[in-house]
Design a protein around this motif. Structure first.
Motif, PDB file in Angstrom:
ATOM      1  N   GLU A  90      29.190  37.741  31.064  1.00  0.00           N
ATOM      2  CA  GLU A  90      29.886  37.984  32.372  1.00  0.00           C
ATOM      3  C   GLU A  90      28.716  38.323  33.562  1.00  0.00           C
ATOM      4  OE1 GLU A  90      32.681  41.310  34.498  1.00  0.00           O
ATOM      5  OE2 GLU A  90      33.067  40.833  32.386  1.00  0.00           O
TER       6      GLU A  90
ATOM      7  N   VAL B 158      30.496  29.869  33.160  1.00  0.00           N
ATOM      8  CA  VAL B 158      32.128  30.142  32.941  1.00  0.00           C
ATOM      9  C   VAL B 158      32.282  31.127  31.763  1.00  0.00           C
ATOM     10  CG1 VAL B 158      34.451  29.226  32.783  1.00  0.00           C
ATOM     11  CG2 VAL B 158      32.658  28.033  33.916  1.00  0.00           C
TER      12      VAL B 158
ATOM     13  N   SER C  53      30.054  33.727  36.712  1.00  0.00           N
ATOM     14  CA  SER C  53      30.795  33.270  35.581  1.00  0.00           C
ATOM     15  C   SER C  53      32.240  33.713  35.512  1.00  0.00           C
ATOM     16  CB  SER C  53      30.384  33.776  34.236  1.00  0.00           C
ATOM     17  OG  SER C  53      30.082  35.279  34.096  1.00  0.00           O
TER      18      SER C  53
ATOM     19  N   ILE D 127      40.189  27.549  26.794  1.00  0.00           N
ATOM     20  CA  ILE D 127      40.181  29.015  26.485  1.00  0.00           C
ATOM     21  C   ILE D 127      41.226  29.664  26.063  1.00  0.00           C
ATOM     22  CG2 ILE D 127      39.853  31.098  28.299  1.00  0.00           C
ATOM     23  CD1 ILE D 127      38.472  29.408  30.478  1.00  0.00           C
TER      24      ILE D 127
ATOM     25  N   PHE E 234      36.014  31.982  36.004  1.00  0.00           N
ATOM     26  CA  PHE E 234      37.150  31.877  35.377  1.00  0.00           C
ATOM     27  C   PHE E 234      38.419  32.500  35.971  1.00  0.00           C
ATOM     28  CE2 PHE E 234      39.449  35.037  32.507  1.00  0.00           C
ATOM     29  CZ  PHE E 234      40.332  34.206  31.843  1.00  0.00           C
ATOM     30  N   GLU E 235      38.221  33.452  36.764  1.00  0.00           N
ATOM     31  CA  GLU E 235      39.570  33.840  37.393  1.00  0.00           C
ATOM     32  C   GLU E 235      40.121  33.061  38.440  1.00  0.00           C
ATOM     33  OE1 GLU E 235      41.058  36.627  36.626  1.00  0.00           O
ATOM     34  OE2 GLU E 235      39.578  37.820  35.463  1.00  0.00           O
TER      35      GLU E 235
ATOM     36  N   ARG F 190      42.021  30.517  36.468  1.00  0.00           N
ATOM     37  CA  ARG F 190      43.263  31.110  35.993  1.00  0.00           C
ATOM     38  C   ARG F 190      44.430  31.255  37.021  1.00  0.00           C
ATOM     39  NH1 ARG F 190      43.201  36.580  32.398  1.00  0.00           N
ATOM     40  NH2 ARG F 190      42.483  37.409  34.354  1.00  0.00           N
TER      41      ARG F 190
ATOM     42  N   GLU G 201      44.814  30.992  27.457  1.00  0.00           N
ATOM     43  CA  GLU G 201      45.134  30.652  28.977  1.00  0.00           C
ATOM     44  C   GLU G 201      45.599  29.231  29.250  1.00  0.00           C
ATOM     45  OE1 GLU G 201      44.799  32.595  31.327  1.00  0.00           O
ATOM     46  OE2 GLU G 201      44.142  34.435  30.062  1.00  0.00           O
TER      47      GLU G 201
END
Length: 281
Positions: free
Chosen positions: A28, A22, A32, A93, A36-37, A40, A96
């Motif tokens: 990236e 992640v 990963s 994070i 994350f996306e 979110r 976020e």
């Protein structure tokens, strides 16, 4: 569909994300980034999320402000007849408001690398690390007493989770209504994991016919096992190994074709809603 309508459908839905990697904790790559996306996206739409990943030794604990959660740590998990202590750490994070839980163990995750040694060879115990990770996630979620509507799996080190949830923890009431989605990526590994991997999984009481695909534990076969035990599959890379693509085409569960990262939100939301949760429009 307006953002408000999307919020209505995701509001208070619980989504557990379990990933090998992640951002921003590891560099990236496709896995990963989407690990994350996608949380979110759910978080922005009013869903409740938890993220779990391994606490690899190359994650900078000080920079990312990881700290141990004593009330969740302390149990032992059995992997191939060995008692392995489970340590749980947590971090947020930045910007976020998203918490990430880290599955840790000195034996499996202290080394300063993710999957390979400095010579580029896969760690010989990667199979045991995957078993430990799967069990550690489930046992921690049980302690949290948090029943997810959707469990979304990313990355091959998380790929035993669908099998363990469906079979090993099949009678666990906390997950009785949970739907499992697996994202399948092209990024895997060359060669195979330990040739005794199937025996180590069989130690947990599985029937050999349920897991015979990992007799040769290469990347494609491990992902086939994950997909076979999922309620839906997302193809998360533009290309996949041919045998894996063919296998996914034969599945009797919903499969979402590849969608580029800049278009994924609407597609994932529709997939969650219509194919996984079976909510009417």
């Amino acid at each position: 569909m307006s953002l408000n309508q999307r919020k209505d459908f995701m509001t208070d839905k619980k989504v557990l994300f379990v990933s090998s990697e992640v951002m921003p904790y590891l560099p990236e790559n496709e896995t990963s980034l989407m690990s994350f996306e996608s949380p979110r996206m759910v978080n922005d739409r009013g869903g409740q999320i938890r993220i779990f990943m391994p606490r690899f030794g190359n994650i900078n604990e000080r920079r990312h402000q990881l700290h141990e959660v004593i009330r969740l740590s302390g149990m032992n998990l059995v992997v191939n007849d060995m008692d392995m202590p489970l340590i749980i750490k947590v971090a947020s994070i930045p910007k976020e408001r998203i918490q990430v839980y880290f599955i840790d163990n000195e034996e499996y995750f202290k080394r300063k690398a993710t999957f390979k040694d400095e010579d580029g060879n896969l760690f010989p115990d990667n199979d045991e690390r995957a078993i430990f990770f799967a069990k550690g996630v489930v046992e921690t979620v049980k302690k949290l007493n948090w029943a997810p509507d959707i469990i979304h799996v990313h990355g091959w080190m998380a790929s035993l989770l669908p099998l363990y949830l469906k079979k090993y923890y099949g009678d666990e009431p906390l997950f009785a209504e949970s739907k499992i989605v697996t994202s399948v990526y092209n990024k895997g590994f060359d060669g195979t994991l330990d040739e005794k991997m199937m025996d180590k999984v069989l130690f947990d009481g599985f029937v050999e016919s349920e897991i015979s695909v990992i007799k040769e534990p290469d990347y494609s076969n491990i992902m086939k096992l994950a997909a076979k035990n999922s309620d839906g599959v997302i193809i998360a890379s533009e290309t996949l190994p041919d045998d894996l693509q063919e296998f996914l085409s034969s599945l009797e569960v919903p499969v979402l074709p590849f969608v580029p990262v800049f278009e994924f939100e609407e597609a994932y939301m529709e997939f969650y809603k219509n194919e996984i949760l079976n909510l009417t429009s």
